[in-house]
Each structure stands twice: as structure tokens, then as C-alpha cells.
Design an enzyme around this catalytic site. Structure first.
Site, PDB file in Angstrom:
ATOM      1  N   VAL A 175       9.700 -10.553 -10.163  1.00 27.95           N
ATOM      2  CA  VAL A 175      10.222 -11.785 -10.765  1.00 27.95           C
ATOM      3  C   VAL A 175      11.232 -12.407  -9.818  1.00 27.95           C
ATOM      4  CG1 VAL A 175      11.681 -12.682 -12.612  1.00 27.95           C
ATOM      5  CG2 VAL A 175       9.816 -11.118 -13.160  1.00 27.95           C
ATOM      6  N   CYS A 176      11.069 -13.710  -9.559  1.00 29.56           N
ATOM      7  CA  CYS A 176      11.817 -14.308  -8.455  1.00 29.56           C
ATOM      8  C   CYS A 176      12.747 -15.432  -8.864  1.00 29.56           C
ATOM      9  CB  CYS A 176      10.829 -14.852  -7.416  1.00 29.56           C
ATOM     10  SG  CYS A 176       9.725 -16.129  -8.088  1.00 29.56           S
ATOM     11  N   LYS A 177      12.928 -15.694 -10.142  1.00 34.30           N
ATOM     12  CA  LYS A 177      13.724 -16.849 -10.536  1.00 34.30           C
ATOM     13  C   LYS A 177      15.148 -16.768 -10.017  1.00 34.30           C
ATOM     14  CE  LYS A 177      10.963 -18.113 -14.543  1.00 34.30           C
ATOM     15  NZ  LYS A 177      10.902 -18.282 -16.000  1.00 34.30           N
ATOM     16  N   PHE A 191      15.979 -15.715  -7.180  1.00 35.20           N
ATOM     17  CA  PHE A 191      15.980 -16.003  -5.745  1.00 35.20           C
ATOM     18  C   PHE A 191      15.490 -17.414  -5.449  1.00 35.20           C
ATOM     19  CE2 PHE A 191      14.669 -11.314  -5.620  1.00 35.20           C
ATOM     20  CZ  PHE A 191      15.981 -10.896  -5.694  1.00 35.20           C
ATOM     21  N   SER A 192      14.994 -18.106  -6.472  1.00 42.52           N
ATOM     22  CA  SER A 192      14.424 -19.429  -6.270  1.00 42.52           C
ATOM     23  C   SER A 192      15.478 -20.385  -5.751  1.00 42.52           C
ATOM     24  CB  SER A 192      13.845 -19.957  -7.581  1.00 42.52           C
ATOM     25  OG  SER A 192      13.413 -21.283  -7.427  1.00 42.52           O
TER      26      SER A 192
END
Length: 426
Positions: free
Chosen positions: A84-86, A88-89
Site C-alpha cells: 500500500v503506497c498512499k 508515499f504518494s
């Protein structure tokens, strides 16, 4: 047949790539129930070969997975995690104390316990510049970070509502500026005290301590046949004893911008296919099939449709706001999904659903359907998505484009072919 564990598997974009290369799933995990339903209805064989786990990754016991899957430490071929990358977005406020920033720690715990031959992490390129709070950070500073970032998120929500009613005041604008000053001051304080650490460097360091050699590159889905220029970073860690280098898959499609940005994916003198366009993808869809639930357009409000009509193909309404009638005006901040019209002649930008819908169709005055978004991403045209419209949009938007995962998996298979061939000769 090679074995794979998959975390953050979602609707199955990554799974399809490894399935296309003959890998057998032995464990699949995702916290989203609807995404797991989508995965299983399209790939029913998983139920026969894998442990299906909807536990949050923070609650996973890696040794239990090994025991239940009848694998020994070191036997697994690949562990893949589209973490899950939110957090790091590059979009929105990136809090250094966002709990999602630390999911990679759990992924590396699984690597430590399972010792797969290859571990692959897929993420947004922003992970290379992302910083998080170190474990040594005092609790009072963490609480201050949480408060400032939450205040900023609350402010943005209030501002959005005020903009819609043309009720913004100078006093409210000044409040936002003050919050940003507080944020910048706190970040400087944290950095000066040495409490910030690089996520990317931490991942590399952890892999090294676990006995892995790491290969990492930003790649673009359009290079491999998706009709979207979705950029990701692929981090491939190969166990030390394998002693075989992972080679990144060569591109199969090109345009001038891709060649310039990703020269390591191209060979000079080779001829490549043109990049797949949105029009190419849409031409694959059977529009006569009225039973395709995923291809049903949204019912937009009349004003929304009128606004769509003002957006030229391949353009954004933000570039034409001065000519928009007052009763149709929206502020330029408005979600990209509602303001951008795709071009049929180009690959799509990254498809991120805004307000539960995707960008505007190239020539029709509506947002693209779930089916259209999925086909642009590279899913098979008969792939079914489960859940509400919002959930199905998220499933497509969060997925690893199958053409990209297929390319990455093909090189993992080549490496394993070499490894097992060498081992059998001994």
C-alpha cells in the site's frame, strides 16, 4: 511449477502476471474483502492451491503461513508485495508518521521468516524520496506530527466545501498558510534532531542484513503494452546463495518520452511497437454486451455533463476555466478524475479514480467505465470486478497493470530456470 506468496494482492493485477508465467499461488493476502472476491471469482484455482487470508498485514504470523502452506524455510520461489503506497504518494499531504508508511517493515518480516529465493516490492516512485519517523522519535513529537497533518487534512476538506459555495475568505486562506508554516517548522525540527529516515535506504539496508542482493528501477507500464503511462518502482531482492543477477525486462513498446526517461529498458537499434493508446484499448471492448455490469456508465448530473462538454479531447477543464459559464464553474483544484478528458490517440496518464469515477471518455460526455479503465490498465476484457462502483474503481486504480507484472514475472521465471537448471546438474 514455481511457487509464490502474494501480499496486497488486490484484484489480481500482479497475480495475473505470475499466473501468465506458470507460477502457482500458495498464499494470497489482502485486507479488502471486495478485492479478494474479485481475485477469486476470476482465478478460482487459487482456492485449491493457496491459503486465502484477509487479515491485515500487521497481524500476519509469517511462520504460520509456512506451516499451513507445507513449505520449509527457503523453499518458496517468490514473495511479491504491491505494498500500500498512499503514504508515499506525491499526491496530498505525506505524513512522516502515516501508519501505512511502515507496512514495508512487515513485508520484510515475512522475508526474514520465509526466506524466498526472490522478494519483489512494487510501489510508487515516491518511495525513493519518502521519509518516515525513526523508532527513536519521542512520543510527543509523533503526537504533534499527527495533529498538524490532521489539521491540514481537515482544512483541505473545509476549503473544498467553501470553494463550492464561493464562501472563501481571506481569513480562512490565512489559516491555511499558518498551518503550512507550522508543518514546515515541525519538519525542520524533526530533521535537525535526526528523527527522519529514508524509506528506500531502510529497505535496502534491511534486505542486505537479511542476505539479499537488490536490483531496483523505475519502470513504466506503457513500455510493456498497457495503455496507461503508470510509473512504478520495482525492487527485486535475490537471496545471496542464488548468485544470479535479476535482469529487468526489456520494453516492448516505445515513444520518444519513454525512451528518454527509461533508457535502461531499451536496446539501441531495436525496433519496438508503438505505445498502446486509449483508443486501441477501447476497441477491444464488446459494447454490444449489455450484460457487462462493469461497462455501465455512471449517471452524471446535468451540470456535470454540461461541464464535460467543455473539455477538449486530451485536455483539462482547468486550462479553460476562464471561458466556463459561471453556473458551471468549479475551482481548479477539482479532482483530476472529473476534469480531464482522455485522448484516444495517446496512452492514458495513471488512472486514479476521483470522487468514485475516472477521467472523461475521449469522445463521449461521461467518465470512463470500470471496464474501460480496466482494459486501459491491461486486464482481460472479461475480468469481473466485485463491489460498489467506488470499490470497483479503487480495485482497478490500485492494481498493478497486468502487462507490467507479466514482464516482471517473466524475468523472475528466467532467473529461477537458471537456478534450478544449475542445481540439477550438481
Amino acid at each position: 511449477m514455481y511457487t509464490i506468496f502474494e501480499t496486497f494482492v488486490g484484484a489480481g493485477g500482479s497475480h495475473l502476471g505470475f499466473k501468465n508465467n506458470g507460477f502457482q499461488s500458495r498464499y494470497v493476502n489482502d485486507f479488502c474483502h471486495e478485492a479478494m472476491e474479485t481475485l477469486l471469482i476470476n482465478n478460482p484455482e487459487i482456492k485449491d492451491t493457496a491459503i486465502v487470508d484477509e487479515t491485515s498485514i500487521v497481524d500476519i504470523n509469517p511462520r504460520d503461513i509456512l506451516k499451513k502452506s507445507n513449505l520449509k524455510v527457503g523453499e518458496l520461489d517468490v514473495l511479491f508485495g504491491g505494498i500500500v503506497c498512499k503514504g508515499f504518494s506525491l499526491a496530498g499531504e505525506r505524513s512522516p508518521n502515516d501508519e501505512r508508511n511502515y507496512f514495508y517493515h512487515k513485508q520484510l518480516e515475512i522475508v526474514e521468516a520465509v526466506k524466498p529465493k526472490i522478494s519483489i516490492i512494487e510501489n510508487v516512485p515516491g518511495i525513493q524520496t519518502a521519509e518516515v519517523l525513526s523508532p527513536e522519535t519521542p512520543e510527543d513529537i509523533k503526537e504533534r506530527v499527527d495533529k498538524v497533518w490532521q489539521d491540514l487534512e481537515n482544512y483541505k476538506g473545509e476549503k473544498a466545501n467553501l470553494r463550492k459555495t464561493n464562501s472563501l475568505t481571506q481569513e480562512f486562506e490565512e489559516k491555511g498558510k499558518q498551518l503550512r508554516r507550522e508543518k514546515e517548522q515541525l519538519l525542520r525540527e524533526i530533521k535537525n534532531c535526526g528523527y527522519m529516515k529514508s524509506v528506500y535506504d531502510d529497505i535496502l539496508d534491511l534486505y542486505s542484513k537479511l542476505g539479499y542482493v537488490v536490483y531496483a528501477h523505475p519502470v513504466n507500464s506503457a513500455c510493456y503494452g498497457a495503455a496507461t503511462k503508470r510509473e512504478r518502482i520495482i525492487i527485486v531482492a535475490v537471496r545471496d546463495d542464488i548468485n544470479i543477477e535479476y535482469e529487468f525486462p526489456e520494453a516492448v513498446c516505445e515513444d520518444a518520452s519513454l525512451r528518454k526517461k527509461y533508457p535502461y529498458l531499451y536496446v539501441e537499434g531495436h525496433k519496438y511497437k508503438p505505445v498502446k493508446t486509449v483508443g486501441d484499448a477501447l476497441s477491444e471492448i464488446d459494447y454490444s454486451n449489455k450484460d457487462d455490469y462493469d461497462n455501465k456508465p455512471m449517471n452524471h448530473a446535468a451540470k456535470t455533463v454540461a461541464r464535460f462538454k467543455l473539455i477538449p479531447e486530451g485536455d483539462n477543464i482547468a486550462n479553460h476555466m476562464d471561458s466556463v459559464p459561471d453556473d458551471l464553474k468549479i475551482s481548479k483544484f477539482y479532482s483530476r478524475g472529473n476534469t480531464m478528458r482522455l485522448s484516444r490517440y495517446e496512452a492514458s496518464p495513471t488512472l486514479v479514480p476521483g470522487h468514485s469515477n475516472f477521467p472523461v471518455h475521449p469522445w463521449e460526455d461521461r467518465s470512463i467505465t470500470v471496464r474501460e479503465a480496466a482494459t486501459i490498465t491491461g486486464f482481460p476484457v472479461n475480468y469481473k470486478f466485485i463491489g460498489s462502483h467506488t470499490k470497483r474503481c479503487e480495485e482497478v486504480g490500485n492494481a498493478v497493470p497486468p502487462p507490467l507484472s507479466t514482464a516482471v514475472a517473466s524475468k523472475a521465471k528466467e532467473l529461477l530456470d537458471k537456478y534450478y537448471s544449475r542445481s540439477n546438474k550438481k
